[in-house]
Write a protein that holds these residues in place. Structure first.
Motif, PDB file in Angstrom:
ATOM      1  N   GLU A 133      -8.806  12.111  -7.127  1.00 14.20           N
ATOM      2  CA  GLU A 133      -8.844  10.702  -6.717  1.00 14.20           C
ATOM      3  C   GLU A 133      -7.441  10.092  -6.721  1.00 14.20           C
ATOM      4  OE1 GLU A 133     -11.300   8.546  -5.716  1.00 14.20           O
ATOM      5  OE2 GLU A 133     -12.590  10.306  -5.534  1.00 14.20           O
ATOM      6  N   MET A 134      -6.644  10.443  -7.711  1.00 14.83           N
ATOM      7  CA  MET A 134      -5.272   9.922  -7.773  1.00 14.83           C
ATOM      8  C   MET A 134      -4.458  10.407  -6.573  1.00 14.83           C
ATOM      9  SD  MET A 134      -4.955   7.878 -10.262  1.00 14.83           S
ATOM     10  CE  MET A 134      -3.193   7.718 -10.305  1.00 14.83           C
ATOM     11  N   ASP A 135      -4.600  11.676  -6.216  1.00 11.29           N
ATOM     12  CA  ASP A 135      -3.888  12.195  -5.040  1.00 11.29           C
ATOM     13  C   ASP A 135      -4.349  11.474  -3.773  1.00 11.29           C
ATOM     14  OD1 ASP A 135      -2.411  13.967  -6.539  1.00 11.29           O
ATOM     15  OD2 ASP A 135      -3.772  15.669  -6.196  1.00 11.29           O
ATOM     16  N   ARG A 136      -5.643  11.278  -3.652  1.00 11.44           N
ATOM     17  CA  ARG A 136      -6.186  10.590  -2.480  1.00 11.44           C
ATOM     18  C   ARG A 136      -5.672   9.146  -2.433  1.00 11.44           C
ATOM     19  NH1 ARG A 136     -12.222  10.732  -2.715  1.00 11.44           N
ATOM     20  NH2 ARG A 136     -11.844  12.945  -2.529  1.00 11.44           N
ATOM     21  N   THR A 137      -5.604   8.507  -3.585  1.00 11.44           N
ATOM     22  CA  THR A 137      -5.107   7.129  -3.647  1.00 11.44           C
ATOM     23  C   THR A 137      -3.637   7.067  -3.238  1.00 11.44           C
ATOM     24  OG1 THR A 137      -6.656   6.664  -5.437  1.00 11.44           O
ATOM     25  CG2 THR A 137      -4.859   5.122  -5.160  1.00 11.44           C
ATOM     26  N   ARG A 138      -2.840   8.027  -3.685  1.00 13.74           N
ATOM     27  CA  ARG A 138      -1.422   8.061  -3.283  1.00 13.74           C
ATOM     28  C   ARG A 138      -1.292   8.247  -1.769  1.00 13.74           C
ATOM     29  NH1 ARG A 138      -0.516  11.836  -7.703  1.00 13.74           N
ATOM     30  NH2 ARG A 138      -0.037  10.584  -9.508  1.00 13.74           N
ATOM     31  N   ASP A 139      -2.096   9.148  -1.233  1.00 12.44           N
ATOM     32  CA  ASP A 139      -2.057   9.369   0.218  1.00 12.44           C
ATOM     33  C   ASP A 139      -2.436   8.095   0.967  1.00 12.44           C
ATOM     34  OD1 ASP A 139      -1.329  11.968  -0.260  1.00 12.44           O
ATOM     35  OD2 ASP A 139      -3.352  12.805   0.070  1.00 12.44           O
ATOM     36  N   GLN A 140      -3.481   7.420   0.498  1.00 14.11           N
ATOM     37  CA  GLN A 140      -3.897   6.179   1.148  1.00 14.11           C
ATOM     38  C   GLN A 140      -2.819   5.108   1.016  1.00 14.11           C
ATOM     39  OE1 GLN A 140      -7.644   5.128  -0.604  1.00 14.11           O
ATOM     40  NE2 GLN A 140      -8.828   6.512   0.724  1.00 14.11           N
ATOM     41  N   GLU A 141      -2.177   5.066  -0.140  1.00 15.85           N
ATOM     42  CA  GLU A 141      -1.111   4.086  -0.342  1.00 15.85           C
ATOM     43  C   GLU A 141       0.031   4.332   0.648  1.00 15.85           C
ATOM     44  OE1 GLU A 141       1.913   2.604  -3.900  1.00 15.85           O
ATOM     45  OE2 GLU A 141       0.445   4.179  -4.295  1.00 15.85           O
ATOM     46  N   GLU A 142       0.410   5.587   0.804  1.00 14.23           N
ATOM     47  CA  GLU A 142       1.474   5.906   1.765  1.00 14.23           C
ATOM     48  C   GLU A 142       1.043   5.561   3.186  1.00 14.23           C
ATOM     49  OE1 GLU A 142       2.376  10.028   1.182  1.00 14.23           O
ATOM     50  OE2 GLU A 142       3.272   9.686  -0.793  1.00 14.23           O
ATOM     51  N   TYR A 143      -0.207   5.852   3.529  1.00 14.45           N
ATOM     52  CA  TYR A 143      -0.719   5.559   4.865  1.00 14.45           C
ATOM     53  C   TYR A 143      -0.717   4.052   5.126  1.00 14.45           C
ATOM     54  CZ  TYR A 143      -4.047   5.159   8.694  1.00 14.45           C
ATOM     55  OH  TYR A 143      -4.658   4.837   9.874  1.00 14.45           O
ATOM     56  N   PHE A 144      -1.229   3.282   4.136  1.00 12.72           N
ATOM     57  CA  PHE A 144      -1.264   1.830   4.311  1.00 12.72           C
ATOM     58  C   PHE A 144       0.147   1.244   4.350  1.00 12.72           C
ATOM     59  CE2 PHE A 144      -5.694   1.925   2.354  1.00 12.72           C
ATOM     60  CZ  PHE A 144      -6.317   1.810   3.580  1.00 12.72           C
ATOM     61  N   SER A 145       1.053   1.824   3.607  1.00 14.52           N
ATOM     62  CA  SER A 145       2.443   1.367   3.650  1.00 14.52           C
ATOM     63  C   SER A 145       3.033   1.614   5.040  1.00 14.52           C
ATOM     64  CB  SER A 145       3.257   2.097   2.589  1.00 14.52           C
ATOM     65  OG  SER A 145       4.606   1.763   2.682  1.00 14.52           O
ATOM     66  N   PHE A 146       2.757   2.759   5.610  1.00  6.78           N
ATOM     67  CA  PHE A 146       3.241   3.083   6.952  1.00  6.78           C
ATOM     68  C   PHE A 146       2.645   2.130   7.984  1.00  6.78           C
ATOM     69  CE2 PHE A 146       2.601   5.460  10.939  1.00  6.78           C
ATOM     70  CZ  PHE A 146       3.915   5.668  11.286  1.00  6.78           C
ATOM     71  N   ILE A 147       1.336   1.884   7.890  1.00  7.39           N
ATOM     72  CA  ILE A 147       0.672   0.975   8.831  1.00  7.39           C
ATOM     73  C   ILE A 147       1.243  -0.434   8.697  1.00  7.39           C
ATOM     74  CG2 ILE A 147      -1.530  -0.178   9.302  1.00  7.39           C
ATOM     75  CD1 ILE A 147      -2.918   2.455   8.850  1.00  7.39           C
ATOM     76  N   THR A 148       1.487  -0.860   7.456  1.00  3.92           N
ATOM     77  CA  THR A 148       2.042  -2.193   7.233  1.00  3.92           C
ATOM     78  C   THR A 148       3.425  -2.310   7.867  1.00  3.92           C
ATOM     79  OG1 THR A 148       0.823  -2.339   5.154  1.00  3.92           O
ATOM     80  CG2 THR A 148       2.616  -3.881   5.447  1.00  3.92           C
ATOM     81  N   GLN A 203       4.534  -0.616  10.441  1.00  2.59           N
ATOM     82  CA  GLN A 203       4.332  -0.638  11.895  1.00  2.59           C
ATOM     83  C   GLN A 203       3.893  -2.027  12.355  1.00  2.59           C
ATOM     84  OE1 GLN A 203       4.985   1.711  14.181  1.00  2.59           O
ATOM     85  NE2 GLN A 203       5.779   3.025  12.552  1.00  2.59           N
ATOM     86  N   GLN A 204       2.958  -2.618  11.598  1.00  9.02           N
ATOM     87  CA  GLN A 204       2.483  -3.953  11.967  1.00  9.02           C
ATOM     88  C   GLN A 204       3.602  -4.983  11.847  1.00  9.02           C
ATOM     89  OE1 GLN A 204      -0.960  -4.563   9.514  1.00  9.02           O
ATOM     90  NE2 GLN A 204      -2.350  -3.554  10.976  1.00  9.02           N
ATOM     91  N   MET A 205       4.462  -4.823  10.836  1.00 12.66           N
ATOM     92  CA  MET A 205       5.582  -5.753  10.687  1.00 12.66           C
ATOM     93  C   MET A 205       6.541  -5.631  11.875  1.00 12.66           C
ATOM     94  SD  MET A 205       6.350  -5.661   6.594  1.00 12.66           S
ATOM     95  CE  MET A 205       7.840  -6.583   6.733  1.00 12.66           C
ATOM     96  N   LYS A 206       6.783  -4.407  12.348  1.00 10.74           N
ATOM     97  CA  LYS A 206       7.653  -4.218  13.514  1.00 10.74           C
ATOM     98  C   LYS A 206       7.042  -4.871  14.751  1.00 10.74           C
ATOM     99  CE  LYS A 206       9.861   0.097  12.106  1.00 10.74           C
ATOM    100  NZ  LYS A 206       9.979   1.541  12.364  1.00 10.74           N
ATOM    101  N   ILE A 207       5.742  -4.661  14.919  1.00 11.67           N
ATOM    102  CA  ILE A 207       5.048  -5.248  16.069  1.00 11.67           C
ATOM    103  C   ILE A 207       5.105  -6.768  15.986  1.00 11.67           C
ATOM    104  CG2 ILE A 207       2.775  -5.547  17.153  1.00 11.67           C
ATOM    105  CD1 ILE A 207       2.197  -2.619  16.381  1.00 11.67           C
ATOM    106  N   LEU A 208       4.861  -7.297  14.797  1.00 12.69           N
ATOM    107  CA  LEU A 208       4.887  -8.741  14.597  1.00 12.69           C
ATOM    108  C   LEU A 208       6.290  -9.294  14.837  1.00 12.69           C
ATOM    109  CD1 LEU A 208       3.040 -11.081  13.791  1.00 12.69           C
ATOM    110  CD2 LEU A 208       3.699 -10.692  11.429  1.00 12.69           C
ATOM    111  N   GLN A 209       7.298  -8.596  14.364  1.00 10.83           N
ATOM    112  CA  GLN A 209       8.686  -9.021  14.570  1.00 10.83           C
ATOM    113  C   GLN A 209       9.005  -9.060  16.070  1.00 10.83           C
ATOM    114  OE1 GLN A 209      10.564  -9.948  11.993  1.00 10.83           O
ATOM    115  NE2 GLN A 209      12.288 -10.508  13.295  1.00 10.83           N
ATOM    116  N   THR A 210       8.565  -8.047  16.786  1.00 12.86           N
ATOM    117  CA  THR A 210       8.788  -7.999  18.235  1.00 12.86           C
ATOM    118  C   THR A 210       8.051  -9.148  18.917  1.00 12.86           C
ATOM    119  OG1 THR A 210       8.922  -5.589  18.089  1.00 12.86           O
ATOM    120  CG2 THR A 210       8.636  -6.516  20.280  1.00 12.86           C
ATOM    121  N   ALA A 211       6.821  -9.412  18.473  1.00 16.11           N
ATOM    122  CA  ALA A 211       6.033 -10.497  19.063  1.00 16.11           C
ATOM    123  C   ALA A 211       6.701 -11.841  18.795  1.00 16.11           C
ATOM    124  CB  ALA A 211       4.619 -10.486  18.512  1.00 16.11           C
ATOM    125  N   ILE A 212       7.243 -12.024  17.598  1.00 14.21           N
ATOM    126  CA  ILE A 212       7.922 -13.281  17.269  1.00 14.21           C
ATOM    127  C   ILE A 212       9.159 -13.450  18.149  1.00 14.21           C
ATOM    128  CG2 ILE A 212       9.261 -14.444  15.462  1.00 14.21           C
ATOM    129  CD1 ILE A 212       7.263 -13.350  13.423  1.00 14.21           C
TER     130      ILE A 212
END
Length: 179
Positions: A132-147, A149-158
């Motif tokens: 579970e800890m390994d899965r949580t770390r993987d999810q944390e890295e994935y969500f960090s990457f998505i965040t 990406q979304q910040m870049k998209i938002l910055q471009t939109a702004i």
């Protein structure tokens, strides 16, 4: 105490201070008990001397033992008693040692059983927790990457929005100047 005094005592409800059977200092009272008249223990029926032959019979076994003891200097008897004592002490120590060994083995077996039970119950839980800890770390890295990406998209939109607003403002100013 006279009869008159006794009647007065009864009327007043008080009891006599001295019991009738207790010895009294009153020489007038002929009913007073004198302790010297009645001995506490009767000795009349008891024989105070034993016969000489009884004493002699009781002494004979003791005298024989004394002669046996005098014939031997006592070291053999003492050595025998010492050896017996050492054997008894050694036997006691052996018995205690065996008891302690059996207790130690029982405790070791109990600890081993508890350890195996612990490993059985908590080993799988610990393994699942690690997964579970390994899965949580993987999810944390994935969500960090998505965040990111979304910040870049938002910055471009702004930036695009700011550019469009600037263009609209410029057009508005140009239109107002023309009018």
């Amino acid at each position: 105490m006279s009869n008159k005094e006794q009647k007065d005592m009864k009327k007043s409800g008080k009891h006599q201070r001295v019991h009738k059977t207790l010895p009294s200092d009153d020489f007038k009272n002929s009913d007073a008990v004198n302790p010297a008249d009645k001995p506490a223990v009767g000795t009349s029926g008891m024989g105070s001397h034993s016969s000489g032959s009884d004493m002699q019979e009781a002494r004979e076994p003791v005298q024989k033992k004394m002669q046996d003891f005098k014939g031997d200097d006592g070291t053999g008897l003492l050595m025998e008693k010492r050896k017996q004592f050492e054997e008894d002490v050694n036997a006691s120590f052996r018995s205690l040692n065996e008891n302690l060994q059996s207790i130690l083995k029982a405790q070791q077996n109990s600890r081993q059983e508890l350890k195996s039970l612990y490993c059985e119950r908590f080993g799988s839980v610990y393994h699942n927790w690690l997964v579970e800890m390994d899965r949580t770390r993987d999810q944390e890295e994935y969500f960090s990457f998505i965040t990111q990406q979304q910040m870049k998209i938002l910055q471009t939109a702004i930036e695009d929005h700011e550019t469009k607003l600037k263009n609209a403002k410029d057009m508005c100013d140009t239109f107002l100047k023309v009018w």
